[in-house]
Design a protein around this motif. Structure first.
Motif, PDB file in Angstrom:
ATOM      1  N   ALA A  93     -28.933-125.148  82.213  1.00 52.38           N
ATOM      2  CA  ALA A  93     -28.907-123.716  82.508  1.00 52.38           C
ATOM      3  C   ALA A  93     -29.869-122.958  81.585  1.00 52.38           C
ATOM      4  O   ALA A  93     -30.594-122.058  82.021  1.00 52.38           O
ATOM      5  CB  ALA A  93     -27.482-123.180  82.364  1.00 52.38           C
ATOM      6  N   LEU A  94     -29.895-123.350  80.306  1.00 53.41           N
ATOM      7  CA  LEU A  94     -30.783-122.668  79.367  1.00 53.41           C
ATOM      8  C   LEU A  94     -32.252-122.934  79.716  1.00 53.41           C
ATOM      9  O   LEU A  94     -33.080-122.018  79.711  1.00 53.41           O
ATOM     10  CB  LEU A  94     -30.476-123.119  77.927  1.00 53.41           C
ATOM     11  N   LEU A  95     -32.578-124.181  80.049  1.00 59.51           N
ATOM     12  CA  LEU A  95     -33.971-124.502  80.396  1.00 59.51           C
ATOM     13  C   LEU A  95     -34.409-123.769  81.670  1.00 59.51           C
ATOM     14  O   LEU A  95     -35.538-123.295  81.768  1.00 59.51           O
ATOM     15  CB  LEU A  95     -34.158-126.015  80.552  1.00 59.51           C
ATOM     16  N   VAL A  96     -33.486-123.661  82.635  1.00 62.25           N
ATOM     17  CA  VAL A  96     -33.823-122.953  83.876  1.00 62.25           C
ATOM     18  C   VAL A  96     -34.085-121.479  83.574  1.00 62.25           C
ATOM     19  O   VAL A  96     -35.050-120.892  84.063  1.00 62.25           O
ATOM     20  CB  VAL A  96     -32.702-123.131  84.934  1.00 62.25           C
ATOM     21  N   SER A  97     -33.249-120.870  82.729  1.00 63.98           N
ATOM     22  CA  SER A  97     -33.470-119.447  82.454  1.00 63.98           C
ATOM     23  C   SER A  97     -34.735-119.255  81.615  1.00 63.98           C
ATOM     24  O   SER A  97     -35.480-118.295  81.812  1.00 63.98           O
ATOM     25  CB  SER A  97     -32.228-118.806  81.827  1.00 63.98           C
ATOM     26  N   GLU A  98     -35.019-120.194  80.716  1.00 60.08           N
ATOM     27  CA  GLU A  98     -36.276-120.134  79.958  1.00 60.08           C
ATOM     28  C   GLU A  98     -37.486-120.303  80.875  1.00 60.08           C
ATOM     29  O   GLU A  98     -38.512-119.647  80.701  1.00 60.08           O
ATOM     30  CB  GLU A  98     -36.299-121.217  78.871  1.00 60.08           C
ATOM     31  N   ARG A  99     -37.364-121.207  81.841  1.00 63.00           N
ATOM     32  CA  ARG A  99     -38.469-121.418  82.797  1.00 63.00           C
ATOM     33  C   ARG A  99     -38.807-120.108  83.499  1.00 63.00           C
ATOM     34  O   ARG A  99     -39.978-119.712  83.558  1.00 63.00           O
ATOM     35  CB  ARG A  99     -38.045-122.468  83.844  1.00 63.00           C
ATOM     36  N   GLU A 100     -37.773-119.413  83.965  1.00 64.22           N
ATOM     37  CA  GLU A 100     -38.010-118.156  84.681  1.00 64.22           C
ATOM     38  C   GLU A 100     -38.596-117.098  83.741  1.00 64.22           C
ATOM     39  O   GLU A 100     -39.474-116.331  84.127  1.00 64.22           O
ATOM     40  CB  GLU A 100     -36.720-117.655  85.339  1.00 64.22           C
ATOM     41  N   ARG A 101     -38.125-117.083  82.505  1.00 67.51           N
ATOM     42  CA  ARG A 101     -38.638-116.116  81.526  1.00 67.51           C
ATOM     43  C   ARG A 101     -40.123-116.377  81.248  1.00 67.51           C
ATOM     44  O   ARG A 101     -40.949-115.459  81.270  1.00 67.51           O
ATOM     45  CB  ARG A 101     -37.841-116.218  80.222  1.00 67.51           C
ATOM     46  N   VAL A 102     -40.487-117.634  81.001  1.00 63.43           N
ATOM     47  CA  VAL A 102     -41.876-117.948  80.648  1.00 63.43           C
ATOM     48  C   VAL A 102     -42.802-117.675  81.831  1.00 63.43           C
ATOM     49  O   VAL A 102     -43.887-117.094  81.668  1.00 63.43           O
ATOM     50  CB  VAL A 102     -42.013-119.424  80.190  1.00 63.43           C
ATOM     51  N   ILE A 103     -42.360-118.040  83.040  1.00 58.84           N
ATOM     52  CA  ILE A 103     -43.199-117.786  84.224  1.00 58.84           C
ATOM     53  C   ILE A 103     -43.444-116.279  84.361  1.00 58.84           C
ATOM     54  O   ILE A 103     -44.571-115.835  84.600  1.00 58.84           O
ATOM     55  CB  ILE A 103     -42.553-118.365  85.507  1.00 58.84           C
ATOM     56  N   ALA A 104     -42.385-115.474  84.171  1.00 58.45           N
ATOM     57  CA  ALA A 104     -42.535-114.016  84.300  1.00 58.45           C
ATOM     58  C   ALA A 104     -43.521-113.477  83.260  1.00 58.45           C
ATOM     59  O   ALA A 104     -44.363-112.627  83.561  1.00 58.45           O
ATOM     60  CB  ALA A 104     -41.166-113.340  84.153  1.00 58.45           C
ATOM     61  N   GLU A 105     -43.453-114.000  82.042  1.00 58.77           N
ATOM     62  CA  GLU A 105     -44.381-113.557  80.981  1.00 58.77           C
ATOM     63  C   GLU A 105     -45.822-113.911  81.348  1.00 58.77           C
ATOM     64  O   GLU A 105     -46.746-113.128  81.140  1.00 58.77           O
ATOM     65  CB  GLU A 105     -44.023-114.227  79.643  1.00 58.77           C
ATOM     66  N   LEU A 106     -46.024-115.111  81.881  1.00 61.07           N
ATOM     67  CA  LEU A 106     -47.384-115.528  82.244  1.00 61.07           C
ATOM     68  C   LEU A 106     -47.923-114.697  83.408  1.00 61.07           C
ATOM     69  O   LEU A 106     -49.108-114.364  83.440  1.00 61.07           O
ATOM     70  CB  LEU A 106     -47.418-117.024  82.584  1.00 61.07           C
ATOM     71  N   ASP A 107     -47.031-114.377  84.351  1.00 62.55           N
ATOM     72  CA  ASP A 107     -47.447-113.507  85.456  1.00 62.55           C
ATOM     73  C   ASP A 107     -47.957-112.184  84.894  1.00 62.55           C
ATOM     74  O   ASP A 107     -48.997-111.678  85.291  1.00 62.55           O
ATOM     75  CB  ASP A 107     -46.259-113.238  86.404  1.00 62.55           C
ATOM     76  N   THR A 108     -47.203-111.620  83.940  1.00 63.32           N
ATOM     77  CA  THR A 108     -47.577-110.344  83.337  1.00 63.32           C
ATOM     78  C   THR A 108     -48.933-110.447  82.635  1.00 63.32           C
ATOM     79  O   THR A 108     -49.728-109.509  82.632  1.00 63.32           O
ATOM     80  CB  THR A 108     -46.502-109.899  82.316  1.00 63.32           C
ATOM     81  N   LEU A 109     -49.183-111.609  82.031  1.00 64.16           N
ATOM     82  CA  LEU A 109     -50.452-111.791  81.315  1.00 64.16           C
ATOM     83  C   LEU A 109     -51.615-112.048  82.279  1.00 64.16           C
ATOM     84  O   LEU A 109     -52.764-112.170  81.851  1.00 64.16           O
ATOM     85  CB  LEU A 109     -50.337-112.964  80.333  1.00 64.16           C
ATOM     86  N   GLY A 110     -51.329-112.149  83.568  1.00 66.34           N
ATOM     87  CA  GLY A 110     -52.402-112.311  84.555  1.00 66.34           C
ATOM     88  C   GLY A 110     -52.703-113.753  84.936  1.00 66.34           C
ATOM     89  O   GLY A 110     -53.706-114.026  85.603  1.00 66.34           O
ATOM     90  N   PHE A 111     -51.846-114.684  84.555  1.00 65.38           N
ATOM     91  CA  PHE A 111     -52.058-116.069  84.967  1.00 65.38           C
ATOM     92  C   PHE A 111     -51.513-116.276  86.380  1.00 65.38           C
ATOM     93  O   PHE A 111     -50.592-115.566  86.812  1.00 65.38           O
ATOM     94  CB  PHE A 111     -51.332-117.045  84.023  1.00 65.38           C
TER      95      PHE A 111
END
Ligand SMILES: *Cc1c(COP(=O)(O)O)cnc(C)c1O
Length: 359
Positions: A270-288
């Motif tokens: 559960a923690l890895l899944v929520s981290e995955r979503e968090r990191v993807i969202a951050e990268l989207d914001t950074l323009g990746f």
């Protein structure tokens, strides 16, 4: 003296092996960032004292298989265990692949499916996934009708893209497989990180098998334990081709003990899944550019920099991810394994600095 020549058809495609660099943050091989639960490590020595080391292991691995089966509501005769899911896959190919047999893969995907098929002389047909790495149902069905494969590999979540196979695709493939006696192998090495699974589709009269592993979810890549959920008749076939006593007593004992720690494992997932979503969202914001994933990793790409350059810049920050830039259809793509929250923060910070440096 002349040394024997390796068969020319068994070479791994170049670029498969991941470089093992000495870095602070290793996010390149989809392992768990944590050691197994403390309780497991505490109880393991006691479990080992019960092993009769002078005797061969339980050839049927009955205790381990029963415990795995119970977790899925299946019978122990519907479970086959081996040294990592790679050995499970190899055993499947020994039983159902080989000369005059054909396997179908949907690329880009896990290179070992191709490699293992080829080492036993199976003919291989590769069908490309669509631009979003999905398997198009019509394309897949046409390929099955045209090629009449003996084996179909579906990796879900797919390594290295994270793509989860949908129910419609599996039903369409199974409908065809049912008539032709084609074996559908769903590789769910990352199945526990996804919302959907093919496990519920397993029935004794259906040519479907699902492989899973202790390497990723269970924090035990060092143990080498994987398993297959399958019709009982298929498990019988596999026992006919696998080497006797292939699964040693240590592995059986450690795997059985690990299953006492399902709750701890579920928490980590559960923690890895929520981290995955968090990191993807951050990268989207950074323009990746990023792709949705049902695994403990995901694929990303910079619109402004080559994959090789970005990979090297991260290595310079002592962060190692998987460089998939040279793979067909994955130009400039990198794959990040989700780590601990602190490792993920460091990864995001490094990427933010790289992006800001470009501006
Ligand atoms: C890691 C991986 C495996 C193999 O895992 P084992 O360590 O051999 O259990 C199998 N399939 C896929 C798609 C993987 O990524």
């Amino acid at each position: 003296m002349v040394l024997p020549k390796l068969r020319s058809d068994v070479n791994l495609p170049s670029g498969y092996h991941s470089p093992q660099l000495d870095v602070a943050v290793r996010l390149n091989t989809n392992e768990s960032p944590w050691a197994p639960p403390e309780g497991f490590l505490e109880r393991l020595p006691d479990a080992l004292t019960k092993i009769e080391w002078n005797r061969y292991p339980d050839r049927a691995a009955s205790v381990l298989r029963s415990r795995i089966a119970t977790g899925y509501g299946l019978g122990h005769d519907q479970v086959f265990a081996a040294n990592g899911s790679n050995e499970v896959l190899q055993t499947l190919l020994l039983a159902y692949g080989g000369p005059r047999r054909k396997a179908l893969v949907f690329t880009p995907t896990y290179a070992l499916h191709t490699h293992i098929s080829q080492t036993v002389g199976t003919q291989l047909v590769s069908i490309a996934r669509d631009g979003n790495f999905e398997i198009d149902v019509d394309v897949a069905c046409r390929a099955v009708d045209d090629e009449q494969p003996d084996i179909i590999f579906v990796c879900s979540p797919n390594n290295p893209t994270g793509t989860v196979a949908d129910g419609a695709l599996l039903s369409a493939l199974l409908e065809r497989a049912d008539h032709a006696g084609t074996l559908v192998i769903v590789d769910e090495a990352y199945g526990q990180f996804a919302e959907t699974s093919a496990v519920d589709l397993i029935r004794d009269d259906r040519p479907l098998v699902v492989s899973r592993t202790f390497s990723k979810t269970w924090s035990m890549a060092g143990l080498r334990l994987g398993y297959l959920l399958a019709p009982a008749g298929i498990v019988e076939d596999l026992e006919r081709v696998v080497l006797p006593y292939h699964l040693d007593s240590f592995t059986q004992a450690a795997g059985t003990l690990a299953l006492d720690f399902r709750d701890e494992m579920a928490e980590r997932i559960a923690l890895l899944v929520s981290e995955r979503e968090r990191v993807i969202a951050e990268l989207d914001t950074l323009g990746f550019e990023t792709w949705e994933s049902g695994a403990n990793f995901f694929l990303f790409r910079s619109p402004a920099m080559s994959g090789d350059d970005l990979w090297q810049r991260l290595v310079d920050e002592s962060i190692l991810v998987r460089n998939c830039s040279s793979w067909d259809a994955l130009q400039n793509c990198l794959r990040m394994t989700v780590g601990t929250p602190a490792e993920n923060d460091r990864f995001i910070k490094a990427l933010a600095a790289i992006v800001n440096g470009l501006g």
